[in-house]
Structure formats: structure tokens, C-alpha cells
Design an enzyme around this catalytic site. Sequence first.
Site, PDB file in Angstrom:
ATOM      1  N   GLU A 187      51.451  34.978  48.654  1.00 63.95           N
ATOM      2  CA  GLU A 187      51.830  35.714  47.415  1.00 63.95           C
ATOM      3  C   GLU A 187      51.174  36.999  47.245  1.00 63.95           C
ATOM      4  OE1 GLU A 187      53.783  32.005  44.862  1.00 63.95           O
ATOM      5  OE2 GLU A 187      51.505  32.643  44.595  1.00 63.95           O
ATOM      6  N   CYS A 209      48.314  43.386  43.412  1.00 62.35           N
ATOM      7  CA  CYS A 209      47.464  42.423  43.547  1.00 62.35           C
ATOM      8  C   CYS A 209      47.646  41.558  44.954  1.00 62.35           C
ATOM      9  CB  CYS A 209      47.515  41.387  42.626  1.00 62.35           C
ATOM     10  SG  CYS A 209      46.286  40.025  42.597  1.00 62.35           S
ATOM     11  N   CYS A 264      42.403  29.408  50.122  1.00 58.65           N
ATOM     12  CA  CYS A 264      40.896  29.804  49.950  1.00 58.65           C
ATOM     13  C   CYS A 264      40.049  28.560  50.220  1.00 58.65           C
ATOM     14  CB  CYS A 264      41.032  30.217  48.314  1.00 58.65           C
ATOM     15  SG  CYS A 264      39.309  30.938  48.188  1.00 58.65           S
ATOM     16  N   CYS A 278      37.128  26.822  43.676  1.00 53.02           N
ATOM     17  CA  CYS A 278      36.457  26.838  42.367  1.00 53.02           C
ATOM     18  C   CYS A 278      37.196  25.761  41.604  1.00 53.02           C
ATOM     19  CB  CYS A 278      36.581  28.498  41.606  1.00 53.02           C
ATOM     20  SG  CYS A 278      35.768  29.366  42.901  1.00 53.02           S
ATOM     21  N   CYS A 335      40.527  27.012  39.784  1.00 50.82           N
ATOM     22  CA  CYS A 335      41.448  27.806  40.179  1.00 50.82           C
ATOM     23  C   CYS A 335      42.601  27.015  41.317  1.00 50.82           C
ATOM     24  CB  CYS A 335      40.880  28.727  41.202  1.00 50.82           C
ATOM     25  SG  CYS A 335      41.780  29.955  42.370  1.00 50.82           S
ATOM     26  N   CYS A 382      45.955  35.279  37.158  1.00 49.39           N
ATOM     27  CA  CYS A 382      44.983  34.805  37.971  1.00 49.39           C
ATOM     28  C   CYS A 382      44.649  33.616  38.207  1.00 49.39           C
ATOM     29  CB  CYS A 382      43.502  35.576  37.200  1.00 49.39           C
ATOM     30  SG  CYS A 382      43.346  37.281  37.444  1.00 49.39           S
TER      31      CYS A 382
HETATM   32  N1  SAH Z   1      38.318  35.003  45.561  1.00 44.13           N
HETATM   33  C1  SAH Z   1      38.177  36.125  44.688  1.00 44.13           C
HETATM   34  C2  SAH Z   1      39.455  36.650  43.956  1.00 44.13           C
HETATM   35  C3  SAH Z   1      39.942  35.472  43.335  1.00 44.13           C
HETATM   36  S1  SAH Z   1      41.301  35.758  42.040  1.00 44.13           S
HETATM   37  C4  SAH Z   1      37.106  36.049  43.491  1.00 44.13           C
HETATM   38  O1  SAH Z   1      36.797  34.509  43.496  1.00 44.13           O
HETATM   39  O2  SAH Z   1      36.885  36.808  42.780  1.00 44.13           O
HETATM   40  C5  SAH Z   1      40.506  36.841  40.688  1.00 44.13           C
HETATM   41  C6  SAH Z   1      39.978  36.246  39.355  1.00 44.13           C
HETATM   42  O3  SAH Z   1      40.622  35.290  38.941  1.00 44.13           O
HETATM   43  C7  SAH Z   1      38.736  35.381  39.973  1.00 44.13           C
HETATM   44  O4  SAH Z   1      37.468  35.985  39.079  1.00 44.13           O
HETATM   45  C8  SAH Z   1      38.773  34.083  39.787  1.00 44.13           C
HETATM   46  O5  SAH Z   1      37.632  33.258  39.549  1.00 44.13           O
HETATM   47  C9  SAH Z   1      39.812  34.125  38.412  1.00 44.13           C
HETATM   48  N2  SAH Z   1      40.488  32.896  38.334  1.00 44.13           N
HETATM   49  C10 SAH Z   1      40.473  32.021  39.318  1.00 44.13           C
HETATM   50  N3  SAH Z   1      41.452  31.013  38.666  1.00 44.13           N
HETATM   51  C11 SAH Z   1      41.585  31.230  37.427  1.00 44.13           C
HETATM   52  C12 SAH Z   1      42.246  30.902  36.090  1.00 44.13           C
HETATM   53  N4  SAH Z   1      42.893  29.680  36.105  1.00 44.13           N
HETATM   54  N5  SAH Z   1      42.254  31.389  35.014  1.00 44.13           N
HETATM   55  C13 SAH Z   1      41.550  32.604  34.988  1.00 44.13           C
HETATM   56  N6  SAH Z   1      40.841  33.232  35.926  1.00 44.13           N
HETATM   57  C14 SAH Z   1      41.020  32.601  36.981  1.00 44.13           C
END
Ligand code: SAH
Length: 391
Positions: free
Chosen positions: A126, A139, A146, A150, A153, A369
Site C-alpha cells: 500500500e 507515503c 514488517c 511494534c 501497529c 499511520c
Molecule cells: N517502520 C517505521 C515506519 C512506520 S509508520 C517506523 O517505525 O518509524 C510511521 C509511524 O506510525 C511510526 O512512528 C509508527 O510507530 C506509527 N504507528 C504505527 N502504528 C500506529 C497506530 N496504530 N497509531 C498511530 N501511529 C502508529
Amino acid sequence: MSISQVDNDTMASEVFSTDRGQDTSDPDPIHAVEKTSDPLTELDRQELEDAMAALGVPRFRGRQIFHWLYRRGVTEFPSMTNLGRELQARLATTCAIASPAVNAKQTSTDGTTKFLLGLADGRQIEAVYIPDTPAQTFCVSTQVGCAMACGFCLTGKMGLTRHLTAGEIAGQVRVLAHETGLAGTPFNIVLMGMGEPLHNYDATMKALRILADEEGLAVHPRRVTLSTVGIVPALEKLATEPFMPNLAISLHATTDEQRSELVPINRKYHLVDLIEACRRLPIPRRRRITFEYVLLDGVNDTPEDARRLASLLAGLKAKVNLLPLNEAPGIPFTRPSDDRVNAFARDLAERGLTVSVRKSRGRDIRAACGQLIVEGARPSTGREAAQKMNR
Ligand code: SAH
């Protein structure tokens, strides 16, 4: 298909039926990269010129092809009119061009558009167009799934299927820029889609070089933001790159204990090492590192957390971007109230930090995000990769 007609169920069944036609064994990422490294879209301009020279064709033909691909969005040799019939025919039989296919798109009530893109091996990723923030922003993803896992996420729940190639990363921007009519105008790129860019370092850096090329989309590094969990050795390598994008570090917690829970890579690269690595980064004048901090109700949003966050970042050229959680089924946290978010932001500001609260875009289409997930995707051995990385 009109955008608004694509609902999640349609997308899920489309993705699922594509997947069923595939070999369902997990691809070996290295092998997958090799398989798709032949197309001209995997090459930067210099390499494209070299490839033409190797065919006995003048080097400037490589520059012309690069221009057609990136500036003009043309991916068929017969439409590259200045190459001449003979060369067009020869290239069509000897060289391939790979371009992500737009399998579906969905537009949110706020104009954010999520693209479901199909890759040469049938995998899907996506990418999202976020208009008027006030800039135009794309984006993009760096991996299928991934490995970072986390806790909040949704993409992390998929596990890692494979890395994307440089051509697939740059290709997302190429396709979105031409789909939206923005090629040739200034736009921003955020590496905040699916995947961890520093876990796919070389392909990500090469994609940024391709995108920066003046003969192509000419996206200056200051218009690119790389978001990362903070893989410390990769951050150190980044500091030596001629092409250093803006950095956003996904911090999300202020103690090792809590960060290791939320961002498992912290078990390997501890907070203090991450912050020290950030201090050593050569940050250009008037630029700052963004620290992203997802706010989870009652978990990491207390006044104590704000105090610790301010002291961790003291003396750094930093700004904080608060991300109130985008809730999703299967995510065991809740989003704090607006009052709580504002109180946390005020607290940080009073402690001297520059703070912004991310306005979530495209939530109604799950484009926000941490909400990018190709529906119907099977959990994969990415979990094992994650465990290995986090050890
Ligand atoms: N792998 C990279 C890019 C991830 S997406 C990273 O971890 O930075 C970009 C941001 O969205 C990251 O800060 C991630 O932690 C955040 N994110 C992930 N899940 C989320 C959620 N459910 N709500 C808000 N932010 C989220």
C-alpha cells in the site's frame, strides 16, 4: 472502478484471490530481490547509461529512457518516441520494465487516497497520497509487511514477507506522482508506509538516489522523511550518506522497560544508545530530528512520561510529533481523549520542546499511520526474522 465503490471487503477478496493463485511458500527475500533486479527500473541513471553502453547503444539513450520513466511516467518502449523504431523494438525484446500496478484505490472523505499496488511476483503493498498538509505528500512502503512487530501497529502484525527492491520503492512514487498529476511539481515523500526502511537499507538508499535525479522526479532530500524504529548501526551508516533525508525516530516510550514492550527492537538497541546515536548525527542547520511518540491511553501519556521525554531529548535538535493512537481491531490499546493529548502536548511545550500533534488522515479507509495491512495476507516467517532481529 470508481474509488468510492471499493470497500474493504472487495479489497480483501481481491487480495485473497490473488494470493491463492500463488506459490504459498514464503519467498526467500534474497532470491526474490535477484529475480526482479533485471528490469531497467532497478537501475539508477548511471547504471541505465552503463546498461545501454553494454548493449552497444549510445549512453545518452539511458538518460532518455530514465526521463521517459520518471519525468513522463511512460513504461512502454513503443511510446518512448525519441528512441527510434529500431531501438524500441530491440529494447522490447532484451529489457524489461517493472511498474507497480494499481490494483485498487480508495479515497477518504478528507481526500487522502490509498493505493493497493501489485508487484511483479503478485505480492501487494500500500502507498498513500496525502493532499494539502499543506504540501502534497506520498507515503510509501519499503517492505511487504514488517518484522518490527511494534505492539500498536497493524502492519507489524503481518510479519515480514520480503524486502522491496529499489525499483519497487521508487516505483511507488513514480506511479503515484503520475496518477495524481503531480510529477514535475514539488511534493514530499515520507517513508512511513509498510516496513522498516533501515531494515532494507541499501534498496531504500538507492530508491532515494533514483528519486533525487534531476533527469527524473528531482525530489530533493529535504523533501524526504525517513521514519525508523532506530536501528543504531544503520543510523550511523546513514550519517555517512551524501543523500541524508530528514529523520523521524519512532520513540514511543521513555524507559527501556516500556520501549522494549512497545517497540521490541529496543531489546537490542537500547534507548540510551539510540539517543546517543541521534546526538552524533550531522543535522544540517535549521533542521531537526523528529521524535514520533504514539499516545496510548493510560500507558505512556502521564505527566511523568512527559517529564522523562523532555529530559531524554534535552540538548538535542529535536521536535516531538505526537501520534494519538489510530485504534484498530487486534490492537490492545486505546486512544487518549483530546483533552489528555492536549495536556501532554502542553506539558512538553512548557518544558521547552517544539511539539506537534499529528492530525490523522484517511482513517475511514485505514490509510492512517500503522493501519496499512494488505488484507488476506498470511502471517509469515517474518515473525522469525523479527525474533532474530530483536534478540
Ligand atoms: N517502520 C517505521 C515506519 C512506520 S509508520 C517506523 O517505525 O518509524 C510511521 C509511524 O506510525 C511510526 O512512528 C509508527 O510507530 C506509527 N504507528 C504505527 N502504528 C500506529 C497506530 N496504530 N497509531 C498511530 N501511529 C502508529
